[in-house]
Design a protein around this motif. Structure first.
Motif, PDB file in Angstrom:
ATOM      1  N   LYS A   1      -2.981  11.510  -3.100  1.00  0.00           N
ATOM      2  CA  LYS A   1      -4.334  11.804  -3.387  1.00  0.00           C
ATOM      3  C   LYS A   1      -5.463  11.002  -3.681  1.00  0.00           C
ATOM      4  O   LYS A   1      -6.314  11.035  -4.522  1.00  0.00           O
ATOM      5  CB  LYS A   1      -4.078  13.018  -4.429  1.00  0.00           C
ATOM      6  N   ASN A   2      -5.048   9.603  -3.185  1.00  0.00           N
ATOM      7  CA  ASN A   2      -6.299   8.693  -3.552  1.00  0.00           C
ATOM      8  C   ASN A   2      -6.766   8.591  -2.128  1.00  0.00           C
ATOM      9  O   ASN A   2      -6.224   7.997  -1.232  1.00  0.00           O
ATOM     10  CB  ASN A   2      -5.636   7.533  -3.992  1.00  0.00           C
ATOM     11  N   GLN A   3      -8.121   9.084  -2.138  1.00  0.00           N
ATOM     12  CA  GLN A   3      -8.694   8.853  -0.877  1.00  0.00           C
ATOM     13  C   GLN A   3      -9.233   7.399  -0.149  1.00  0.00           C
ATOM     14  O   GLN A   3      -9.134   7.091   0.996  1.00  0.00           O
ATOM     15  CB  GLN A   3     -10.330   9.537  -0.710  1.00  0.00           C
ATOM     16  N   HIS A   4      -9.527   6.481  -1.077  1.00  0.00           N
ATOM     17  CA  HIS A   4      -9.529   5.070  -0.629  1.00  0.00           C
ATOM     18  C   HIS A   4      -8.066   4.848  -0.029  1.00  0.00           C
ATOM     19  O   HIS A   4      -8.309   3.980   1.095  1.00  0.00           O
ATOM     20  CB  HIS A   4     -10.031   4.265  -1.797  1.00  0.00           C
ATOM     21  N   LEU A   5      -7.192   4.901  -0.691  1.00  0.00           N
ATOM     22  CA  LEU A   5      -5.794   4.464  -0.240  1.00  0.00           C
ATOM     23  C   LEU A   5      -5.523   5.203   1.181  1.00  0.00           C
ATOM     24  O   LEU A   5      -5.044   4.359   2.052  1.00  0.00           O
ATOM     25  CB  LEU A   5      -4.794   4.580  -1.308  1.00  0.00           C
ATOM     26  N   THR A   6      -5.694   6.347   1.108  1.00  0.00           N
ATOM     27  CA  THR A   6      -5.715   7.143   2.350  1.00  0.00           C
ATOM     28  C   THR A   6      -6.358   6.613   3.567  1.00  0.00           C
ATOM     29  O   THR A   6      -5.907   6.394   4.595  1.00  0.00           O
ATOM     30  CB  THR A   6      -5.798   8.602   2.162  1.00  0.00           C
ATOM     31  N   ASN A   7      -7.693   6.292   3.319  1.00  0.00           N
ATOM     32  CA  ASN A   7      -8.447   5.702   4.332  1.00  0.00           C
ATOM     33  C   ASN A   7      -8.095   4.250   4.991  1.00  0.00           C
ATOM     34  O   ASN A   7      -8.024   4.239   6.071  1.00  0.00           O
ATOM     35  CB  ASN A   7      -9.930   5.696   3.978  1.00  0.00           C
TER      36      ASN A   7
ATOM     37  N   LEU B   1       0.849  -1.071  -0.079  1.00  0.00           N
ATOM     38  CA  LEU B   1      -0.084   0.068   0.057  1.00  0.00           C
ATOM     39  C   LEU B   1       0.801   1.268   0.042  1.00  0.00           C
ATOM     40  O   LEU B   1       0.576   2.007  -0.524  1.00  0.00           O
ATOM     41  CB  LEU B   1      -0.998   0.071   1.077  1.00  0.00           C
ATOM     42  N   GLU B   2       1.889   1.403   0.859  1.00  0.00           N
ATOM     43  CA  GLU B   2       2.922   2.499   0.712  1.00  0.00           C
ATOM     44  C   GLU B   2       3.645   2.591  -0.286  1.00  0.00           C
ATOM     45  O   GLU B   2       3.970   3.717  -0.792  1.00  0.00           O
ATOM     46  CB  GLU B   2       3.737   2.411   2.175  1.00  0.00           C
ATOM     47  N   GLY B   3       3.889   1.436  -0.996  1.00  0.00           N
ATOM     48  CA  GLY B   3       4.549   1.630  -2.183  1.00  0.00           C
ATOM     49  C   GLY B   3       3.807   2.195  -3.368  1.00  0.00           C
ATOM     50  O   GLY B   3       4.070   3.256  -4.190  1.00  0.00           O
ATOM     51  N   MET B   4       2.521   1.884  -3.391  1.00  0.00           N
ATOM     52  CA  MET B   4       1.489   2.496  -4.172  1.00  0.00           C
ATOM     53  C   MET B   4       1.589   3.906  -3.878  1.00  0.00           C
ATOM     54  O   MET B   4       1.267   4.805  -4.887  1.00  0.00           O
ATOM     55  CB  MET B   4       0.216   1.549  -3.992  1.00  0.00           C
ATOM     56  N   ALA B   5       1.418   4.248  -2.619  1.00  0.00           N
ATOM     57  CA  ALA B   5       1.325   5.761  -2.165  1.00  0.00           C
ATOM     58  C   ALA B   5       2.361   6.722  -2.692  1.00  0.00           C
ATOM     59  O   ALA B   5       2.291   7.334  -3.331  1.00  0.00           O
ATOM     60  CB  ALA B   5       1.160   5.710  -0.908  1.00  0.00           C
ATOM     61  N   ALA B   6       3.689   5.884  -2.799  1.00  0.00           N
ATOM     62  CA  ALA B   6       4.844   6.827  -3.278  1.00  0.00           C
ATOM     63  C   ALA B   6       4.789   6.991  -4.725  1.00  0.00           C
ATOM     64  O   ALA B   6       4.871   7.941  -5.308  1.00  0.00           O
ATOM     65  CB  ALA B   6       6.145   5.916  -2.854  1.00  0.00           C
TER      66      ALA B   6
END
Length: 227
Positions: A144-150, A89-94
């Motif tokens: 900036k992806n709300q689903h991922l952030t949540n 998930l954090e890889g995707m966030a980066a």
């Protein structure tokens, strides 16, 4: 900081109890007594009960038959499973942060690392408060992806912090972790999505291995004490 406001007494108690669990003031594996906690935090047992229920949804507390509510134990298996999810998930966030963060947000992230450098240059500790002063939190927001952030901030963020704060923010890895943060930010600054994701995933893998070693040392020490 995380955009959370203690509107009610129950909110304030939940935030305090969560902080004390994450930072180890209430030890991992400890049984939670509503009576003792209501005295400690000067609130009713009903307020404590609500806080414990919320902590259970954060995965910081678990209930077991005939035992009741306990703080989760920090275990090698729990670490591996949690960090497998965190790495993905954090890889995707980066990756998304490299695509979506504004130039100003990246400049602010670099400024944050400059502040962190004042702490890590001694090489002993790399403690980060929760929220906007946490490097990882800032990148999650930058996706900036709300689903991922949540999923990250409302799901596993505080459990991850529990492992990081109690086992991963001190020792010889401090300076290398900081250098890894620098390289991730550089990849984001260069808008290199693939490299940003790869570096973040590698950084989290290294962090997991570091914490695994500390858990193994702790387990060995406990066995010797019991012998």
């Amino acid at each position: 900081m995380i955009n959370e406001q203690a509107i009610t007494s129950a909110d304030k108690t939940f935030f305090l109890l969560r902080r004390d669990i994450v930072e180890g003031e209430i030890p991992s594996g400890a049984k939670l007594s509503e009576t003792e906690l209501s005295t400690k935090y000067a609130v009713s047992r009903a307020v404590i009960r609500e806080a414990i229920n919320r902590l259970e949804s954060c995965r910081l507390v678990e209930r077991k038959a005939n035992i009741g509510a306990r703080v989760v134990a920090l275990t090698p298996q729990g670490l591996v499973e949690l960090y497998e999810v965190r790495e993905a998930l954090e890889g995707m966030a980066a990756r998304l942060a490299a695509r979506n963060m504004t130039d100003q947000e990246i400049a602010d992230l670099n400024a944050l690392l400059n502040q962190h450098f004042q702490e890590v240059k001694g090489g002993e500790s790399y403690y980060q408060e929760a929220g906007d002063v946490d490097f990882h939190y800032r990148i999650i927001q930058g996706s900036k992806n709300q689903h991922l952030t949540n999923m990250l901030t409302n799901g596993i963020y505080h459990l991850v912090r529990m492992y990081r704060v109690q086992l991963g923010m001190a020792g010889p890895r401090v300076t290398t972790a900081f250098d890894e943060h620098r390289h991730i930010v550089q990849a984001i600054c260069n808008r290199d999505e693939e490299l940003a994701e790869m570096l973040m995933r590698r950084h989290i893998t290294y962090s997991r291995k570091n914490i695994e070693q500390k858990l193994a040392v702790e387990a060995g020490s406990n066995r010797r004490q019991q012998a």
